[in-house]
Design an enzyme around this catalytic site. Sequence first.
Site, mmCIF file in Angstrom:
data_model
loop_
_atom_site.group_PDB
_atom_site.id
_atom_site.type_symbol
_atom_site.label_atom_id
_atom_site.label_comp_id
_atom_site.label_asym_id
_atom_site.label_seq_id
_atom_site.Cartn_x
_atom_site.Cartn_y
_atom_site.Cartn_z
ATOM 1 C CB CYS A 3 -0.899 -0.007 1.241
ATOM 2 S SG CYS A 3 -1.732 1.570 1.518
ATOM 3 C CG ASP A 29 -3.277 14.247 -4.547
ATOM 4 O OD1 ASP A 29 -4.194 13.545 -4.094
ATOM 5 O OD2 ASP A 29 -2.708 13.999 -5.640
ATOM 6 C CG HIS A 45 -4.119 -0.748 5.429
ATOM 7 N ND1 HIS A 45 -3.557 -0.119 4.335
ATOM 8 C CD2 HIS A 45 -5.029 -1.610 4.930
ATOM 9 C CE1 HIS A 45 -4.101 -0.590 3.231
ATOM 10 N NE2 HIS A 45 -4.996 -1.502 3.565
ATOM 11 N N GLY A 92 -13.893 6.516 -8.290
ATOM 12 C CA GLY A 92 -12.529 6.724 -8.782
ATOM 13 C C GLY A 92 -11.466 6.508 -7.734
ATOM 14 C CG HIS A 97 -4.380 3.534 3.775
ATOM 15 N ND1 HIS A 97 -3.266 2.920 4.324
ATOM 16 C CD2 HIS A 97 -4.816 4.414 4.703
ATOM 17 C CE1 HIS A 97 -3.049 3.403 5.542
ATOM 18 N NE2 HIS A 97 -3.969 4.320 5.790
ATOM 19 C CG HIS A 99 -7.216 8.703 0.569
ATOM 20 N ND1 HIS A 99 -7.283 7.372 0.229
ATOM 21 C CD2 HIS A 99 -7.574 9.397 -0.533
ATOM 22 C CE1 HIS A 99 -7.653 7.254 -1.032
ATOM 23 N NE2 HIS A 99 -7.850 8.464 -1.525
ATOM 24 C CG HIS A 101 -9.294 13.529 -1.879
ATOM 25 N ND1 HIS A 101 -8.290 13.554 -2.823
ATOM 26 C CD2 HIS A 101 -9.735 12.248 -1.843
ATOM 27 C CE1 HIS A 101 -8.145 12.333 -3.340
ATOM 28 N NE2 HIS A 101 -9.012 11.525 -2.772
HETATM 29 P P1 5GP Z 1 -8.383 8.403 -4.591
HETATM 30 O O1 5GP Z 1 -8.803 8.557 -6.007
HETATM 31 O O2 5GP Z 1 -7.931 6.995 -4.256
HETATM 32 O O3 5GP Z 1 -9.412 8.931 -3.634
HETATM 33 O O4 5GP Z 1 -7.153 9.375 -4.435
HETATM 34 C C1 5GP Z 1 -5.832 8.969 -4.271
HETATM 35 C C2 5GP Z 1 -4.978 10.196 -4.373
HETATM 36 O O5 5GP Z 1 -3.668 9.859 -3.981
HETATM 37 C C3 5GP Z 1 -4.891 10.788 -5.776
HETATM 38 O O6 5GP Z 1 -5.366 12.120 -5.754
HETATM 39 C C4 5GP Z 1 -3.412 10.699 -6.125
HETATM 40 O O7 5GP Z 1 -2.958 11.812 -6.846
HETATM 41 C C5 5GP Z 1 -2.764 10.590 -4.761
HETATM 42 N N1 5GP Z 1 -1.514 9.829 -4.760
HETATM 43 C C6 5GP Z 1 -1.299 8.624 -5.336
HETATM 44 N N2 5GP Z 1 -0.034 8.215 -5.099
HETATM 45 C C7 5GP Z 1 0.551 9.186 -4.355
HETATM 46 C C8 5GP Z 1 1.862 9.330 -3.806
HETATM 47 O O8 5GP Z 1 2.749 8.494 -3.948
HETATM 48 N N3 5GP Z 1 2.100 10.472 -3.090
HETATM 49 C C9 5GP Z 1 1.138 11.430 -2.897
HETATM 50 N N4 5GP Z 1 1.485 12.505 -2.190
HETATM 51 N N5 5GP Z 1 -0.111 11.311 -3.415
HETATM 52 C C10 5GP Z 1 -0.395 10.210 -4.131
#
Ligand code: 5GP
Length: 112
Positions: A3, A29, A45, A92, A97, A99, A101
């Site tokens: 992860c 991000d 996690h 999307g 894990h 999170h 935004h």
């Molecule tokens: P999700 O679409 O799963 O809600 O959002 C995952 C977010 O994690 C995306 O906005 C993506 O840009 C961000 N992200 C993915 N990998 C990394 C990383 O290695 N570092 C950081 N800082 N953000 C990441």
Amino acid sequence: MDCIFDKIIAGEIPSDKVYEDGEVIAIKDINPSALVHILIIPKKHIESVNHMDEADSALIGKLIYTASNIAKKKGLSSKGYRLVFNIGEDAGMVVNHIHLHLLGGQKLGAMV
Ligand code: 5GP
């Protein structure tokens, strides 16, 4: 565990950290969708909101509280900002894990 956020929490992958305590971490991000785009992540996690137990409620609430403190520090409180949990494929979600935004620093577009 494979992860990316666990690896960031463990310090195995670098990140631009804006906050950390024993339970949560907040990072910029890597591919921002707004001028301010921060992810608030529990160190525990939990795959998604679908995988929460009742006992996780305070921890997930803390993500929101942490986001509000970050928004305040960045001067976003009065103008507004958006907090989003993506859950599953239709939303999307790409990192499995939980999170939160935090999006702001500009006028935000429509939700969908
Ligand atoms: P999700 O679409 O799963 O809600 O959002 C995952 C977010 O994690 C995306 O906005 C993506 O840009 C961000 N992200 C993915 N990998 C990394 C990383 O290695 N570092 C950081 N800082 N953000 C990441």
